[in-house]
Motif scaffolding. Sequence first.
Motif, PDB file in Angstrom:
ATOM      1  N   HIS A  53     -14.041-121.412 -82.850  1.00 14.79           N
ATOM      2  CA  HIS A  53     -12.938-121.170 -81.924  1.00 14.79           C
ATOM      3  C   HIS A  53     -13.189-121.854 -80.583  1.00 14.79           C
TER       4      HIS A  53
ATOM      5  N   GLU B 178     -13.089-120.807 -77.595  1.00 14.70           N
ATOM      6  CA  GLU B 178     -13.923-120.079 -76.624  1.00 14.70           C
ATOM      7  C   GLU B 178     -15.405-120.318 -76.900  1.00 14.70           C
TER       8      GLU B 178
ATOM      9  N   CYS C  77     -10.202-113.703 -80.062  1.00 15.57           N
ATOM     10  CA  CYS C  77     -10.305-112.828 -81.240  1.00 15.57           C
ATOM     11  C   CYS C  77     -11.481-111.871 -81.033  1.00 15.57           C
TER      12      CYS C  77
ATOM     13  N   CYS D  80     -14.805-113.739 -80.492  1.00 14.73           N
ATOM     14  CA  CYS D  80     -14.877-114.434 -79.201  1.00 14.73           C
ATOM     15  C   CYS D  80     -15.003-113.420 -78.061  1.00 14.73           C
TER      16      CYS D  80
HETATM   17 ZN   LIG Z   1     -12.082-116.470 -81.526  1.00 14.24          ZN
END
Ligand SMILES: [Zn+2]
Length: 196
Positions: free
Chosen positions: A55, A57, A87, A90
């Motif tokens: 992801h 992040e 999410c 993250c």
């Molecule tokens: Zn994430």
Amino acid sequence: MYRTAFDEYGELFLKQGREHFIKKCAILCVIKLKFRSSGRKKVIRFKNFGRKGKHAEEIAIRRIENEENGGEWTATRVEMYISFSPCNNCCERIADFIAKHPGCCVRIAFSCLYRYTEEIHCEALRKLKLNQEITRLDVFKAADWRLLRFRGHLHLSPYARENMNRWDGIWRDRLTAILNPMLPEDSDIHHEDNLI
Ligand SMILES: [Zn+2]
């Protein structure tokens, strides 16, 4: 590939979750770092797209840690502008980063909510919001767009500028509902602090 006068990331931030979802998560990070030995400061910014299995992040935090160069520099302020809310994984990664960076404030703004019907991600957002170093966890506001344009970080097309606030209210209402879940009607609240 055709040329555009506007910024691809800015447009993605704006379009994400606004009628259409785009299978890409963009992140723009603005980081203030301090050189440990002299106290000298610098600001860096970078943009990235999340990749399959990673992801945006996570990529951003790794990049910040690289910039810190083994502890030579330390991040004192992190601004993350993302096309989706973090999410649950993250959120945990951001909380771990904060735990290793006492005093580093983190501001997070996003265009729309990531899988907002799944409790695991909602719960993670609630937990992250309680973190003292998180000074902002919110959907983009007009002030964010203005700030990014003013700093020259994003160059939006005229269409984008006209429509930037159209969907924000919908996402902000959803976020408010997630962060403030209603108490069950029969819940019995004790204000124990008031009894001392
Ligand atoms: Zn994430």
